[in-house]
Design an enzyme around this catalytic site. Sequence first.
Site, PDB file in Angstrom:
ATOM      1  N   LYS A  39       0.845  -1.211   0.000  1.00 49.26           N
ATOM      2  CA  LYS A  39       0.000   0.000   0.000  1.00 49.26           C
ATOM      3  C   LYS A  39       0.876   1.256   0.000  1.00 49.26           C
ATOM      4  O   LYS A  39       2.079   1.177   0.299  1.00 49.26           O
ATOM      5  CB  LYS A  39      -0.895  -0.032   1.241  1.00 49.26           C
ATOM      6  N   ARG A 137     -10.160   0.287  15.016  1.00 48.71           N
ATOM      7  CA  ARG A 137     -10.181   1.024  13.749  1.00 48.71           C
ATOM      8  C   ARG A 137     -11.325   0.535  12.858  1.00 48.71           C
ATOM      9  O   ARG A 137     -12.153   1.306  12.445  1.00 48.71           O
ATOM     10  CB  ARG A 137      -8.829   0.857  13.047  1.00 48.71           C
ATOM     11  N   HIS A 166      -5.901  -7.258  13.461  1.00 53.55           N
ATOM     12  CA  HIS A 166      -4.692  -6.429  13.378  1.00 53.55           C
ATOM     13  C   HIS A 166      -4.241  -6.032  14.789  1.00 53.55           C
ATOM     14  O   HIS A 166      -5.054  -5.923  15.691  1.00 53.55           O
ATOM     15  CB  HIS A 166      -5.012  -5.187  12.541  1.00 53.55           C
ATOM     16  N   ARG A 220       0.885 -10.933   7.131  1.00 52.80           N
ATOM     17  CA  ARG A 220       0.820  -9.753   6.254  1.00 52.80           C
ATOM     18  C   ARG A 220       1.942  -8.779   6.615  1.00 52.80           C
ATOM     19  O   ARG A 220       1.716  -7.772   7.270  1.00 52.80           O
ATOM     20  CB  ARG A 220      -0.525  -9.028   6.428  1.00 52.80           C
ATOM     21  N   TYR A 266      14.866  30.966   3.524  1.00 52.22           N
ATOM     22  CA  TYR A 266      13.706  31.713   4.043  1.00 52.22           C
ATOM     23  C   TYR A 266      13.804  31.954   5.546  1.00 52.22           C
ATOM     24  O   TYR A 266      14.106  31.032   6.315  1.00 52.22           O
ATOM     25  CB  TYR A 266      12.415  30.929   3.787  1.00 52.22           C
ATOM     26  N   CYS A 313      13.357  24.306   1.718  1.00 50.89           N
ATOM     27  CA  CYS A 313      12.375  24.906   0.811  1.00 50.89           C
ATOM     28  C   CYS A 313      11.577  23.791   0.129  1.00 50.89           C
ATOM     29  O   CYS A 313      11.791  22.614   0.388  1.00 50.89           O
ATOM     30  CB  CYS A 313      13.080  25.745  -0.252  1.00 50.89           C
ATOM     31  N   ASP A 315      11.734  22.909  -3.036  1.00 47.91           N
ATOM     32  CA  ASP A 315      12.487  22.182  -4.063  1.00 47.91           C
ATOM     33  C   ASP A 315      13.978  22.058  -3.781  1.00 47.91           C
ATOM     34  O   ASP A 315      14.688  21.381  -4.522  1.00 47.91           O
ATOM     35  CB  ASP A 315      12.327  22.895  -5.409  1.00 47.91           C
TER      36      ASP A 315
HETATM   37  C1  LIG Z   1      -0.183  -2.052   6.796  1.00 46.59           C
HETATM   38  C2  LIG Z   1      -0.793  -3.252   7.369  1.00 46.59           C
HETATM   39  C3  LIG Z   1      -0.012  -4.384   7.640  1.00 46.59           C
HETATM   40  C4  LIG Z   1       1.511  -4.381   7.553  1.00 46.59           C
HETATM   41  O1  LIG Z   1       1.999  -3.772   8.727  1.00 46.59           O
HETATM   42  P1  LIG Z   1       3.582  -3.589   9.012  1.00 46.59           P
HETATM   43  O2  LIG Z   1       3.629  -3.015  10.378  1.00 46.59           O
HETATM   44  O3  LIG Z   1       4.058  -2.607   7.985  1.00 46.59           O
HETATM   45  O4  LIG Z   1       4.202  -4.902   8.876  1.00 46.59           O
HETATM   46  C5  LIG Z   1      -0.664  -5.530   8.049  1.00 46.59           C
HETATM   47  N1  LIG Z   1      -2.014  -5.544   8.220  1.00 46.59           N
HETATM   48  C6  LIG Z   1      -2.787  -4.462   7.992  1.00 46.59           C
HETATM   49  C7  LIG Z   1      -4.260  -4.541   8.199  1.00 46.59           C
HETATM   50  C8  LIG Z   1      -2.211  -3.283   7.577  1.00 46.59           C
HETATM   51  O5  LIG Z   1      -2.971  -2.208   7.376  1.00 46.59           O
END
Ligand SMILES: *Cc1c(COP(=O)(O)O)cnc(C)c1O
Length: 375
Positions: A39, A137, A166, A220, A266, A313, A315
């Site tokens: 992502k 969440r 999660h 994941r 700046y 800045c 750029d």
């Molecule tokens: C981003 C995400 C992960 C991966 O998490 P890391 O901490 O980057 O390993 C796993 N599960 C979900 C639901 C996530 O949003």
Amino acid sequence: MNYRTTHLTQASINLDHLSHNMHLLQKLAGNRPLFPAIKANAYGHGSEIIARHLIQLGYTTLCTAHISEAAELAERGIQATFIILSPTLPENSDYIIHYGFQPVVCSLEQLRALAEVASGQEKQVTIHVKVDTGMGRMGLYPEHVPAFLDECSQHHNIIVQGICSHFPRADENDHTFSQNQIDVFARLKKDTARHNIPLYHFANSAALFALQDAHFDAIRPGISIYGLKPSADMQLPELEKLKPVLSLKSRITFLKDVPAGTGISYGHTYSTENLARIATIPVGYGDGISRQLSNRLEVLACGVRCRQVGRICMDQCMIDVTPLGNSVSLGDEVVIIGNQGSETITADELAAKQETINYEIVTAISQRVPRIVDQ
Ligand SMILES: *Cc1c(COP(=O)(O)O)cnc(C)c1O
């Protein structure tokens, strides 16, 4: 002519390091499948480059946050199974079905919309049901999952491939909260056994490294595939074996000797104390290097740490190369993240200075910075 080569700030992507990290993670996961998270442009690393390499390595199930991220990759010819981690709205169900994505589902509205669109097209949708065991969440509370699965089984075109959850605190040294979540999830797995759901998946990177009990049927991982630690506090020998995939490099575009008392950039937040040699590099907050790092950032030039001076800045920003004397020249390489000579600057170092996490540092690297595969 390839105008891209004129862009002097580049993120170089080391695919050997990506392979190395995947190998390390797979060893920890045993024979469980890994569903890498790509992502947010693969945490800033360039999702197309990363996805293609992961597929070559045999990782063909990839997680994005949004439909649009997966669709962009699919449109570029990347053939993978995409899990969409964030909730999708009912109105976008047809995109999920068109592309054959696997959404994470946690509401009846979402489920019914998917079932309806799919049945209209005589198609099936494969879904993952999200359980909130403490993240706060998204997700169904565990006690509501059995009824939800009963409803799923009434829709002949809905296939529940997974149940997932999660961790909000797996990167902390105290595992009390995470262990409680694991217990809840394990109980749910038992209680829903009659549904024969193939995959219960829970672990992110932190849990893969630190919580054996959290591995369940699939993992994941995100941050660790890019060679970065889930948290600066985590001290595990296996984590030290990760190799960062991304380096951020630029070039000196202007070089000038200035007298003492010269205001730089700046607001003149910095003035030279003595005669100084100041270099300009084409890196700014438009490239994702936060203005909050002004006067705190250090970069590498000629293998030496140099202070960034004055406001960053959009750029450009300036660095004090006085210590380098005459060894520095126009066009020299400057490293913002990565190695030069025997010196290293990590995303963690920038994160500490900016009071954030390495995830945000690499993800912030903006679209205009080309991602170039290290040769
Ligand atoms: C981003 C995400 C992960 C991966 O998490 P890391 O901490 O980057 O390993 C796993 N599960 C979900 C639901 C996530 O949003």
